[in-house]
Scaffold this motif. Structure first.
Motif, short mmCIF file in Angstrom:
data_model
loop_
_atom_site.label_atom_id
_atom_site.label_comp_id
_atom_site.label_asym_id
_atom_site.label_seq_id
_atom_site.Cartn_x
_atom_site.Cartn_y
_atom_site.Cartn_z
N ASP A 189 67.59 47.41 36.99
CA ASP A 189 68.18 48.64 37.54
C ASP A 189 69.46 48.97 36.79
O ASP A 189 70.02 48.13 36.07
N ASP A 190 69.90 50.23 36.92
CA ASP A 190 71.13 50.68 36.25
C ASP A 190 72.26 50.84 37.25
O ASP A 190 73.11 51.71 37.11
N GLY A 191 72.27 49.97 38.27
CA GLY A 191 73.26 50.06 39.33
C GLY A 191 74.59 49.42 38.98
O GLY A 191 74.90 49.17 37.81
N CYS A 192 75.34 49.11 40.04
CA CYS A 192 76.71 48.65 39.86
C CYS A 192 76.80 47.19 39.41
O CYS A 192 77.84 46.75 38.92
N GLY A 193 75.71 46.44 39.55
CA GLY A 193 75.73 45.04 39.16
C GLY A 193 76.56 44.18 40.11
O GLY A 193 77.24 44.69 41.01
N PHE A 194 76.51 42.87 39.91
CA PHE A 194 77.26 41.94 40.76
C PHE A 194 77.34 40.60 40.06
O PHE A 194 76.76 40.40 38.97
N SER A 195 78.05 39.68 40.66
CA SER A 195 78.16 38.33 40.12
C SER A 195 77.21 37.42 40.90
O SER A 195 77.47 37.09 42.06
N PRO A 196 76.08 37.02 40.31
CA PRO A 196 75.12 36.17 41.03
C PRO A 196 75.74 34.87 41.54
O PRO A 196 75.42 34.41 42.64
N GLU A 197 76.66 34.29 40.76
CA GLU A 197 77.27 33.03 41.17
C GLU A 197 78.08 33.19 42.44
O GLU A 197 77.99 32.37 43.37
N SER A 198 78.86 34.27 42.52
CA SER A 198 79.70 34.46 43.71
C SER A 198 78.87 34.75 44.94
O SER A 198 79.17 34.29 46.04
N VAL A 199 77.78 35.51 44.78
CA VAL A 199 76.92 35.81 45.92
C VAL A 199 76.23 34.56 46.42
O VAL A 199 76.14 34.31 47.63
N CYS A 200 75.75 33.73 45.49
CA CYS A 200 75.05 32.50 45.89
C CYS A 200 75.98 31.53 46.59
O CYS A 200 75.54 30.69 47.38
N ASN A 201 77.27 31.62 46.30
CA ASN A 201 78.24 30.72 46.94
C ASN A 201 78.70 31.23 48.30
O ASN A 201 79.43 30.51 49.00
#
Length: 432
Positions: free
Chosen positions: A372-384
C-alpha cells in the motif's frame, strides 16, 4: 570384598539434570521412561562405531594394553545391556546376541554399581568372568582369548546408566593404569554429553511440533467457528431479516395513501432491513468465502478484491499468477486469511489510496505480496505494544503452519509491504 577395583566417576551437571521441557505433570517413572527412550534413540543415531574406533585407538596409543573394545547400550524393553558395537581382535557370530543383566559381567557390574571397574591379572579378571553365564561358550563362539585385563566405564545420562564401554587386553601380563581409567572416563563423559545434547535437541524438536500442532488446532477451531457462525447468520439472522422486510412491505401496502409520513417511514424501514440483510451476507462471505472451497484461492481473491472495490474508495488491484496449481483447502484458507488481514490493516490504519496484491508461483514456492501507499509504521514498535499485534502475530503463525515465512517491510511515511512465501503442497487430498 571383590578383588577388582571400583572407581567413582564424576558426572557433569549438564548431563545429570533432567530437561524440564514437556515432562511436567508426569510421574517419576513416566519421566524416566520418556527420557531414557529418547536417550537410547539418540545413542543409536550418533556415530557410535566411530566413537568406538576413536576411543579404542586413543587408549591403545596411551596404554598399549587394550586390543578389543565393546560398546553396550541399555535395552529398555529387555532391561539388559545389549552389545551395540565391537572393535579389535574379536567378533560376534551372525545371529548371536551378546547381552548382560544387571550385575553380570563388567557391563552389568558397572551398571549396578554406577562406578568404573578395573581388573588386572587372572584373579581379578576371573572374579568378573565368574559372574557371566556361559562365559566359556561366549569366548569360544567369538574365538576370543581370555582377557588378562579389563577396564569398563558406565555411560550416565540424566542420572541413569544408558550404556557401558568395555576395554579388554589379552596380552600376557598387560595391565590398565589409573591414567587409562581417567582417560576412558573422560571419553565416556563425552559420549554422554553427545547423547544428552541429542536428547535435548529431540526435546526441543518435539516441543516445537507440539506447539505447531496446538497452533494448528487453534486455527482449525477458528475456521470451524467461522463456518458455524456464518451458517447461523445465513440460516437464522438473514431469514429473520428477510421476513421482517416482507412484513414491512405488507404494512406499507396496508397504509392508506393519505398517510404519507407513515408510508415514508415504513419505506425507510424496509430499505434499512434490506441493507442489514446485505451487511449480514457480506459478513458471512468474510467469515467463510463459499467460493474458496468451490473455485479455489485465485478465484476467491479476485472475488474478494471485486467486492472491496465496490464498497471502499481506495483502489485495490490483484495480479494473479498464471500457473498456480490447485492447493489443499487448508493451505488456501490460511493464505487467504493472511491476505485478508494485510488488506484490512491497510484500509483501516494506513490511509492508503492504492493497495496492490500480487502473486507468483515458481520453483515450488508461492510468493504473495500486499503493498500500500499509506502512512507506514514501525513493525518493531507495534509488535512490542501489548494487545496491538494480534493480527500481525496471527499472520506470522499462519505462515509458520505453512512452513513458510511472512515479513513486513514498512517505516513511517513510506507505505507498507507484506511478503509471504510458502512451499507449494504436493500431497494429495482435498484441493482448492
Amino acid at each position: 570384598m571383590e578383588p577388582y577395583r571400583l572407581i567413582d566417576i564424576h558426572v557433569p551437571r549438564r548431563i545429570k539434570q533432567h530437561p524440564r521441557a514437556s515432562i511436567s505433570g508426569l510421574s517419576t517413572q513416566e519421566k524416566q521412561t520418556r527420557l531414557m527412550k529418547r536417550a537410547e534413540r539418540a545413542a543409536s543415531n550418533i556415530e557410535l562405531q566411530l566413537l568406538t574406533d576413536v576411543i579404542t585407538g586413543s587408549v591403545v596409543r596411551l596404554s598399549n594394553t587394550a586390543n578389543r573394545s565393546f560398546l553396550f547400550v541399555h535395552d529398555w524393553e529387555t532391561d539388559r545391556m545389549r552389545l551395540s558395537s565391537i572393535n579389535g581382535e574379536v567378533y560376534v557370530p551372525e545371529g548371536m546376541e551378546l547381552q548382560f543383566s544387571r550385575g553380570e559381567g563388567a557391563p552389568g557390574i558397572v551398571w549396578n554399581e554406577r562406578r568404573m571397574i578395573i581388573a588386572n591379572g587372572p584373579d581379578q579378571v576371573n572374579a568378573i568372568m565368574e559372574t557371566v553365564v556361559d562365559a566359556d561358550a561366549i569366548l569360544k563362539a567369538g574365538r576370543a582369548k581370555i582377557p588378562q585385563a579389563i577396564l569398563c566405564c558406565p555411560i550416565i545420562v540424566y542420572d541413569e546408566v544408558i550404556g557401558a564401554f568395555l576395554l579388554e587386553g589379552t596380552k600376557q601380563g598387560c595391565q590398565f593404569t589409573p591414567e587409562d581409567a581417567v582417560f576412558l572416563e573422560r571419553l565416556c563423559t563425552s559420549i554422554a554429553s553427545s547423547i544428552s545434547s541429542a536428547v535435548l535437541t529431540d526435546e526441543l524438536s518435539l516441543e516445537k511440533e507440539r506447539l505447531e500442532a496446538l497452533v494448528e488446532q487453534v486455527f482449525v477451531a477458528q475456521e470451524d467457528e467461522r463456518l458455524r457462525i456464518a451458517r447461523d447468520l445465513h440460516d437464522s439472522t438473514c431469514q429473520t431479516l428477510a421476513l421482517a422486510a416482507i412484513r414491512a412491505s405488507a404494512c406499507l401496502d396496508l397504509v392508506s395513501p393519505d398517510q404519507s409520513e407513515l408510508r415514508e417511514e415504513l419505506a425507510f424501514l424496509r430499505e434499512d432491513i434490506k441493507s442489514a440483510i446485505q451487511s449480514v451476507r457480506d459478513n458471512v462471505a468474510d467469515l467463510r468465502p463459499p467460493i474458496l472451497a468451490s473455485h479455489g484461492l485465485i478465484a476467491c481473491l479476485e472475488s474478494y478484491v471485486e467486492d472491496l472495490n465496490a464498497k471502499v474508495e481506495e483502489a485495490i488491484s490483484f495480479d494473479p499468477p498464471a500457473n498456480l496449481p490447485a492447493l489443499p483447502i487448508q493451505q488456501s484458507t490460511l493464505v487467504f486469511r493472511i491476505v485478508q488481514e494485510s488488506v484490512s490493516n491497510a484500509l483501516r490504519h494506513s490511509g492508503a489510496n492504492h493497495v496492490d496484491i500480487s502473486a507468483c508461483a515458481a520453483d515450488g514456492l508461492l510468493s504473495l505480496s500486499v503493498q500500500d501507499d499509506g502512512c507506514g509504521f514501525s513493525p518493531e514498535s507495534v509488535c512490542n505494544q501489548e494487545g496491538k499485534s494480534f493480527g500481525i502475530t496471527g499472520m506470522m503463525e499462519r505462515a509458520a503452519l505453512l512452513n513458510g515465512r511472512c515479513s513486513i517491510e514498512s517505516r513511517p511515511g513510506s507505505g507498507t509491504l507484506v511478503k509471504l512465501s510458502i512451499p507449494l503442497e504436493t500431497n494429495p487430498g482435498r484441493q482448492s
